[in-house]
Design a protein around this motif. Sequence first.
Motif, PDB file in Angstrom:
ATOM      1  N   PHE A   1       0.825  -1.210   0.000  1.00  0.00           N
ATOM      2  CA  PHE A   1       0.000   0.000   0.000  1.00  0.00           C
ATOM      3  C   PHE A   1       0.863   1.266   0.000  1.00  0.00           C
ATOM      4  O   PHE A   1       0.615   2.200  -0.756  1.00  0.00           O
ATOM      5  N   ILE A   2       1.877   1.248   0.854  1.00  0.00           N
ATOM      6  CA  ILE A   2       2.710   2.449   0.993  1.00  0.00           C
ATOM      7  C   ILE A   2       3.382   2.812  -0.325  1.00  0.00           C
ATOM      8  O   ILE A   2       3.343   3.968  -0.760  1.00  0.00           O
ATOM      9  N   TYR A   3       3.979   1.812  -1.003  1.00  0.00           N
ATOM     10  CA  TYR A   3       4.760   2.172  -2.189  1.00  0.00           C
ATOM     11  C   TYR A   3       3.919   2.310  -3.453  1.00  0.00           C
ATOM     12  O   TYR A   3       4.412   2.759  -4.475  1.00  0.00           O
ATOM     13  N   ILE A   4       2.651   1.911  -3.385  1.00  0.00           N
ATOM     14  CA  ILE A   4       1.804   2.244  -4.537  1.00  0.00           C
ATOM     15  C   ILE A   4       1.217   3.645  -4.350  1.00  0.00           C
ATOM     16  O   ILE A   4       1.225   4.466  -5.257  1.00  0.00           O
ATOM     17  N   PHE A   5       0.736   3.939  -3.134  1.00  0.00           N
ATOM     18  CA  PHE A   5       0.022   5.201  -2.944  1.00  0.00           C
ATOM     19  C   PHE A   5       0.789   6.233  -2.119  1.00  0.00           C
ATOM     20  O   PHE A   5       1.086   7.324  -2.596  1.00  0.00           O
TER      21      PHE A   5
ATOM     22  N   SER B   1       7.000  -0.599  -8.586  1.00  0.00           N
ATOM     23  CA  SER B   1       6.815  -0.525 -10.038  1.00  0.00           C
ATOM     24  C   SER B   1       5.346  -0.384 -10.397  1.00  0.00           C
ATOM     25  O   SER B   1       5.000   0.284 -11.375  1.00  0.00           O
ATOM     26  N   ILE B   2       4.469  -0.968  -9.578  1.00  0.00           N
ATOM     27  CA  ILE B   2       3.036  -0.770  -9.828  1.00  0.00           C
ATOM     28  C   ILE B   2       2.679   0.694  -9.576  1.00  0.00           C
ATOM     29  O   ILE B   2       1.907   1.301 -10.318  1.00  0.00           O
ATOM     30  N   GLY B   3       3.274   1.266  -8.531  1.00  0.00           N
ATOM     31  CA  GLY B   3       3.067   2.692  -8.262  1.00  0.00           C
ATOM     32  C   GLY B   3       3.497   3.541  -9.449  1.00  0.00           C
ATOM     33  O   GLY B   3       2.801   4.458  -9.871  1.00  0.00           O
ATOM     34  N   PHE B   4       4.652   3.186 -10.010  1.00  0.00           N
ATOM     35  CA  PHE B   4       5.166   3.893 -11.185  1.00  0.00           C
ATOM     36  C   PHE B   4       4.186   3.765 -12.356  1.00  0.00           C
ATOM     37  O   PHE B   4       3.832   4.747 -12.999  1.00  0.00           O
ATOM     38  N   SER B   5       3.713   2.512 -12.574  1.00  0.00           N
ATOM     39  CA  SER B   5       2.779   2.279 -13.674  1.00  0.00           C
ATOM     40  C   SER B   5       1.492   3.059 -13.478  1.00  0.00           C
ATOM     41  O   SER B   5       0.949   3.638 -14.419  1.00  0.00           O
ATOM     42  N   LEU B   6       1.023   3.076 -12.227  1.00  0.00           N
ATOM     43  CA  LEU B   6      -0.216   3.785 -11.918  1.00  0.00           C
ATOM     44  C   LEU B   6      -0.094   5.259 -12.307  1.00  0.00           C
ATOM     45  O   LEU B   6      -0.938   5.808 -13.025  1.00  0.00           O
ATOM     46  N   ALA B   7       1.012   5.870 -11.856  1.00  0.00           N
ATOM     47  CA  ALA B   7       1.224   7.283 -12.169  1.00  0.00           C
ATOM     48  C   ALA B   7       1.295   7.490 -13.679  1.00  0.00           C
ATOM     49  O   ALA B   7       0.673   8.407 -14.232  1.00  0.00           O
ATOM     50  N   LEU B   8       2.027   6.606 -14.361  1.00  0.00           N
ATOM     51  CA  LEU B   8       2.227   6.740 -15.806  1.00  0.00           C
ATOM     52  C   LEU B   8       0.906   6.606 -16.556  1.00  0.00           C
ATOM     53  O   LEU B   8       0.603   7.377 -17.464  1.00  0.00           O
ATOM     54  N   ILE B   9       0.094   5.638 -16.128  1.00  0.00           N
ATOM     55  CA  ILE B   9      -1.154   5.380 -16.849  1.00  0.00           C
ATOM     56  C   ILE B   9      -2.172   6.490 -16.574  1.00  0.00           C
ATOM     57  O   ILE B   9      -2.873   6.949 -17.487  1.00  0.00           O
ATOM     58  N   ILE B  10      -2.233   6.966 -15.337  1.00  0.00           N
ATOM     59  CA  ILE B  10      -3.123   8.101 -15.036  1.00  0.00           C
ATOM     60  C   ILE B  10      -2.725   9.296 -15.900  1.00  0.00           C
ATOM     61  O   ILE B  10      -3.548   9.941 -16.549  1.00  0.00           O
ATOM     62  N   MET B  11      -1.428   9.547 -15.951  1.00  0.00           N
ATOM     63  CA  MET B  11      -0.915  10.679 -16.723  1.00  0.00           C
ATOM     64  C   MET B  11      -1.265  10.539 -18.205  1.00  0.00           C
ATOM     65  O   MET B  11      -1.684  11.506 -18.840  1.00  0.00           O
TER      66      MET B  11
ATOM     67  N   ASN C   1       4.371   7.013  -3.463  1.00  0.00           N
ATOM     68  CA  ASN C   1       4.433   6.729  -4.898  1.00  0.00           C
ATOM     69  C   ASN C   1       5.752   7.218  -5.488  1.00  0.00           C
ATOM     70  O   ASN C   1       6.150   8.360  -5.297  1.00  0.00           O
ATOM     71  N   PHE C   2       6.420   6.322  -6.193  1.00  0.00           N
ATOM     72  CA  PHE C   2       7.774   6.623  -6.648  1.00  0.00           C
ATOM     73  C   PHE C   2       7.865   7.846  -7.542  1.00  0.00           C
ATOM     74  O   PHE C   2       8.814   8.606  -7.449  1.00  0.00           O
ATOM     75  N   VAL C   3       6.887   8.020  -8.397  1.00  0.00           N
ATOM     76  CA  VAL C   3       6.959   9.160  -9.300  1.00  0.00           C
ATOM     77  C   VAL C   3       6.422  10.413  -8.629  1.00  0.00           C
ATOM     78  O   VAL C   3       7.060  11.463  -8.625  1.00  0.00           O
ATOM     79  N   LEU C   4       5.245  10.272  -8.017  1.00  0.00           N
ATOM     80  CA  LEU C   4       4.532  11.478  -7.590  1.00  0.00           C
ATOM     81  C   LEU C   4       4.926  11.975  -6.197  1.00  0.00           C
ATOM     82  O   LEU C   4       4.663  13.125  -5.855  1.00  0.00           O
ATOM     83  N   GLN C   5       5.501  11.125  -5.378  1.00  0.00           N
ATOM     84  CA  GLN C   5       5.934  11.584  -4.054  1.00  0.00           C
ATOM     85  C   GLN C   5       7.449  11.582  -3.901  1.00  0.00           C
ATOM     86  O   GLN C   5       8.012  12.436  -3.237  1.00  0.00           O
ATOM     87  N   ARG C   6       8.110  10.599  -4.515  1.00  0.00           N
ATOM     88  CA  ARG C   6       9.566  10.529  -4.395  1.00  0.00           C
ATOM     89  C   ARG C   6      10.289  11.175  -5.566  1.00  0.00           C
ATOM     90  O   ARG C   6      11.485  11.389  -5.538  1.00  0.00           O
ATOM     91  N   PHE C   7       9.546  11.439  -6.641  1.00  0.00           N
ATOM     92  CA  PHE C   7      10.097  12.077  -7.845  1.00  0.00           C
ATOM     93  C   PHE C   7      11.234  11.284  -8.475  1.00  0.00           C
ATOM     94  O   PHE C   7      12.236  11.831  -8.901  1.00  0.00           O
ATOM     95  N   PHE C   8      11.081   9.975  -8.542  1.00  0.00           N
ATOM     96  CA  PHE C   8      12.011   9.153  -9.319  1.00  0.00           C
ATOM     97  C   PHE C   8      11.389   8.875 -10.683  1.00  0.00           C
ATOM     98  O   PHE C   8      10.177   8.782 -10.813  1.00  0.00           O
ATOM     99  N   GLY C   9      12.232   8.708 -11.665  1.00  0.00           N
ATOM    100  CA  GLY C   9      11.748   8.293 -12.996  1.00  0.00           C
ATOM    101  C   GLY C   9      10.856   9.315 -13.668  1.00  0.00           C
ATOM    102  O   GLY C   9       9.916   8.975 -14.373  1.00  0.00           O
ATOM    103  N   ILE C  10      11.169  10.605 -13.461  1.00  0.00           N
ATOM    104  CA  ILE C  10      10.351  11.652 -14.075  1.00  0.00           C
ATOM    105  C   ILE C  10      10.504  11.645 -15.601  1.00  0.00           C
ATOM    106  O   ILE C  10       9.552  11.919 -16.318  1.00  0.00           O
ATOM    107  N   CYS C  11      11.684  11.282 -16.068  1.00  0.00           N
ATOM    108  CA  CYS C  11      11.924  11.319 -17.523  1.00  0.00           C
ATOM    109  C   CYS C  11      10.958  10.419 -18.291  1.00  0.00           C
ATOM    110  O   CYS C  11      10.246  10.891 -19.175  1.00  0.00           O
ATOM    111  N   PRO C  12      10.875   9.114 -17.968  1.00  0.00           N
ATOM    112  CA  PRO C  12       9.886   8.311 -18.694  1.00  0.00           C
ATOM    113  C   PRO C  12       8.453   8.725 -18.375  1.00  0.00           C
ATOM    114  O   PRO C  12       7.562   8.612 -19.210  1.00  0.00           O
ATOM    115  N   PHE C  13       8.246   9.234 -17.169  1.00  0.00           N
ATOM    116  CA  PHE C  13       6.903   9.670 -16.762  1.00  0.00           C
ATOM    117  C   PHE C  13       6.404  10.754 -17.712  1.00  0.00           C
ATOM    118  O   PHE C  13       5.247  10.760 -18.116  1.00  0.00           O
TER     119      PHE C  13
END
Lengths: 284, 193
Positions: B9-13, B141-151, B16-28
């Motif tokens: 739960f923590i690392y999906i929401f 990685s699911i957290g990353f995918s979630l952010a990417l797909i929402i975007m 979240n790696f992209v939206l809270q930790r700001f990792f992987g912004i480039c592919p995002f």
Amino acid sequence: MLIIYAIAALGVIGLLFGLFLGVAARFFAVDTDPRVEAVKEELPGANCGACGYAGCANFAEAVVSGEAKVNGCIPGGDETSKAIAGLLGQEVGSSVQPVATVFCIGDSFKTSDKFIYDGVADCEVAGNFLGGFKTCSYGCLGYGNCVKACLFDAIKMGEHGLPVVDTEKCTGCGLCANACPRTIIKMLPRGDSGYLVLCNSHDRGKSVSKACEVGCIACKACVKVCPEEAIVMEDNLAVIDLEKCTDCGKCAEKCPPVTIYRRNAIPTEAQALAYAAEKSAESA
Amino acid sequence: MEKLLSIIFIYIFVENFVLQRFFGICPFLGVSRKMETAIGMSMAVVFVMTIATLVTWLLYNFILVPFNLTYLQIVTFILVIASLVQLVEIVLRKISPTLYQGLGIFLPLITTNCAVMAVALLAVRQEFSLLEAVVFAIAASIGFSLALIIMAGIRERLELAKMPDVLQGSAVTLVTAGILSLAFLGFKGMLTL
């Protein structure tokens, strides 16, 4: 001592991974035909899909396997066909490179609107909403689905609300023609000669003249004047057969709303804007 | 079990790696233009992140720690991730050409995705067990995918919207990413490890 450990550890790990990758590459090797790669090199690489395959790589495979013809790449034209044929030792057939032509000159100053449309900026959506905001239900809506579809930057939306084709950049792939929900864009053989009826409206004459200053009103003047019988009426729209057209220009002279133009003299964006300025000066 | 669930739960929401930790912004920002490519990238990331974390965890705990070489972790992990991606590409090409074609360019691109590196590093820093580390990688990685797909979903709709010229393109994408990040801030503090 520490340094030696570090070097040894990293070195060993690196070596192991290297070896492992090397073995894996050998073990999982996929046999590829070098000709596929060579053919791919010759293709434009835009993955436009005009050849009927998903992308340039797929087309290259199909050509090498003999499934597709060497002249199948439309954007690449003759040069690419020759290069591919050379690679594969085959004869080139002729490949015609068509060009996109916009069959509507009813720009935003010469046509009237039914209502103000303020929805999604997309031709398909705008066209489906109450039959489109233009009074003419066949004319260009100007939201540029064709522009979005073009992979070669060869078509742009003019300020007069009609797409402008850059014939030099156009590769004839036909993506824009497919993208237009009103099929206003048609692919024609390249060239300057021949006259065209630049209208897409199948409405009766009266409603066309209400909607547009330059639409084809189906008066048949051109059909009567044409010495070659190259013009026929198709459902209230005059259509000129380019193969029969001898470039005499009599139809353009006779056309009352001036819908017929020679292919190298299609009204430009600048002309439309000048017309708009004149019109607003008159009304003021 | 409880810890595993909270990691998920923590690392999906929450984190979240992209939206809270700001990792992987480039592919995002780079591949969120179309839903199709976003899904392709997401699949590739889930795949690589999980395997990379598994291998780096083993390497760290069984080679780097015993030899007192933990300061080499970054360079080792880079090595692992780069060769792993290469390996996955080679194997996939042979075993499943369809999946290989589907993932396409995204597979090699992942080598430079800092989120993969971050997962590997955080997994050892947080002193997760092997199982926890793998679950952590999957969740991240699911957290990353979630952010990417929402975007991607938002951007596909934005393409059709009318907007002032100054906002078009990257500008509105960055604004969207910011608002999305703010929205995910709502999960903050819900759960901690």
